[in-house]
Design an enzyme around this catalytic site. Structure first.
Site, PDB file in Angstrom:
ATOM      1  N   SER A 103       0.587  -1.299  -0.035  1.00 50.80           N
ATOM      2  CA  SER A 103       0.162   0.496   0.233  1.00 50.80           C
ATOM      3  C   SER A 103       1.055   1.369   0.105  1.00 50.80           C
ATOM      4  O   SER A 103       0.896   1.868  -0.172  1.00 50.80           O
ATOM      5  CB  SER A 103      -0.929  -0.229   1.190  1.00 50.80           C
ATOM      6  N   LYS A 106       0.724   3.228  -2.598  1.00 48.12           N
ATOM      7  CA  LYS A 106      -0.326   5.121  -2.957  1.00 48.12           C
ATOM      8  C   LYS A 106      -0.297   6.033  -2.445  1.00 48.12           C
ATOM      9  O   LYS A 106      -0.828   7.390  -2.830  1.00 48.12           O
ATOM     10  CB  LYS A 106      -1.972   4.703  -1.999  1.00 48.12           C
ATOM     11  N   SER A 280      -5.969   3.216   4.187  1.00 48.68           N
ATOM     12  CA  SER A 280      -4.910   2.805   3.233  1.00 48.68           C
ATOM     13  C   SER A 280      -6.121   2.670   2.568  1.00 48.68           C
ATOM     14  O   SER A 280      -6.694   1.297   1.964  1.00 48.68           O
ATOM     15  CB  SER A 280      -4.128   1.988   4.230  1.00 48.68           C
TER      16      SER A 280
END
Length: 449
Positions: A103, A106, A280
């Site tokens: 993640s 991102k 997230s």
């Protein structure tokens, strides 16, 4: 210039208060009462964090990281630490080798969105009059945060518009409704990306990406990681139909120029970016990537979105020559990026002088990062491990099977802001590997080096 973080130092002169049993509990007033003490003096001072503190040295940073970076729980470990005020790399280890980011990718998605989209723009969900009498069409405009709860009841998406509001507008303007159709033509291609684990859809991490859904497809809109629907657009249309008192629901298409019967909008893009970074949120990340693709005239699919993110970042001077991007959320293990790229983006956001348009646009990326021990995906971390970084570290987390990553900023004891990106491919206990990464970031906080 005041940079990415600000320290507020408050000095209070304490005042002692003394009471007796008689003074507290007896209804009879004391014979004498002392004059009240004068108000305690309060001194407020603002101190910018960034270029004003004592510059750290590579030798000093290597010294404080030697122990934490040598933890076998992290091996293999790559990473880099940078002083954004000077651009100096203070510690590095395999930082140009592309690794699975999970993640932390991102950061790239959010940066592309902030560099491309108007920060004040909003995603719209409309209902228009259908081609057949009594038919209305729910038109997906990209907003996955639309709430299924009544106004005033919070979901995981602060400030989300509600399906109740949309339905009320339609009831007031549509006349008799006999069928609800839903139009998902804003996005194209499959709803899941290459490499996504089948258990993730409709598991607790993501729903198929469609341009209209309620609560990111969650069954419980107040909880982040809960089961999702596998048909988010159809579920949203059914919720609208239920509120309009009809049962007929079908896929459809809005006619060009059709009368708008109702419209609601998301919070602005910069707040959507903050939300996706804090918790997230995989759905929001994929939506932002598609909206970047649309803004650049590319196909709003996984492939088009990945290309759009690459193009935007490359055009702004970031090196993606060794990177592979297949989604915007990092759920795919097929994503590969080096720690240096993650750090480079954060360095651009954290420069103390925001006169560079790129830095000014990326600045919200820093405030979007979760705070160690305080918010988002770091709220429950920095307790047993890395407690010294609690409140001083802000970072984006990343976790997949045998992958743990952490990238963000930390203020050291000299008041210097440092950028870091750490990536571990250790297959050990997730909790222990995360803790070891937290120890690395906390060690930077202790650096007066």
């Amino acid at each position: 210039m005041v940079a990415a973080a600000v320290l507020l130092v408050i000095a209070l002169a304490g005042a002692a208060v003394v009471g007796t049993q008689r003074g507290w509990f007896d209804a009879t007033p004391a014979a004498t009462t002392a004059a009240p003490l004068p108000p305690a003096p309060v001194s407020l001072a603002m101190k910018g964090v960034g270029a004003d503190g004592t510059p750290p040295t590579p030798a000093g940073v290597r010294a404080v990281l030697a122990g934490p970076a040598g933890n076998g729980l992290l091996a293999p470990l790559t990473g880099v630490v940078v002083d954004p005020a000077t651009g100096t790399a203070l510690w590095n280890q395999g930082e140009t080798a592309a690794q699975t980011p999970a993640s932390t990718i991102k950061i790239l998605t959010a940066a592309a969105a902030l560099l491309t989209l108007d920060h004040t723009s909003q995603l719209s969900t409309k209902v228009v009059r259908g081609a057949q009498p009594g038919t209305v069409v729910l038109v997906g405009g990209g907003d996955p945060t639309l709430s299924s709860l009544p106004a005033g009841q919070p979901t995981v998406y602060p400030g989300a518009a509600t399906i109740d509001d949309l339905a009320a507008q339609v009831r007031a303007s549509a006349g008799q409704v006999t069928q609800v159709q839903y139009d998902v033509s804003r996005y194209v291609g499959p709803g899941t990306a290459p490499g996504w684990h089948p258990d993730d859809v409709p598991g607790g991490y993501v729903a198929p990406i469609e341009p209209v859904m309620l609560d990111g497809g969650r069954e419980d809109p107040t909880k982040d990681e809960v089961r999702r629907t596998s048909t988010p657009a159809a579920a949203a249309a059914q919720a609208l139909a239920q509120r309009l008192g009809v049962t007929a629901v079908a896929a459809g298409a809005a006619a060009p120029g059709a009368q708008v019967l109702g419209e609601v909008k998301s919070v602005p893009v910069d707040q959507l970016v903050e939300n996706l970074m804090q918790i997230s949120d995989n759905v929001l990340a994929e939506v932002m990537a598609r909206e970047v693709a649309k803004a650049r005239g590319l196909e709003p699919s996984f492939a088009g979105a990945a290309q759009a993110v690459r193009d935007v970042l490359t055009e702004h001077g970031f090196d993606l020559s060794t990177s592979t991007i297949v989604d915007g959320s990092g759920l795919s293990p097929n994503d590969k990026v080096p720690a240096k790229l993650l750090a480079d983006v954060l360095v651009a956001a954290a420069k103390p002088d925001a006169s560079d348009p790129k830095t000014a646009k990326l600045r919200p990326l820093l405030t979007a990062l979760p705070v160690a021990g305080g918010s988002g995906t770091l709220a429950s971390r920095y307790e047993q491990w890395g407690a010294g970084g609690r409140g001083w570290v802000r970072a984006k987390t990343g976790t997949l099977t045998a992958v743990n990553t952490l990238a963000g900023v930390v203020v050291d004891t000299d008041g210097r802001l440092l950028v870091f990106a750490f990536m571990s491919g250790n297959a050990g206990s997730t909790a222990e590997v995360r803790g070891a990464l937290d120890e690395m970031a906390a060690a930077l906080r202790s650096c007066g080096c």
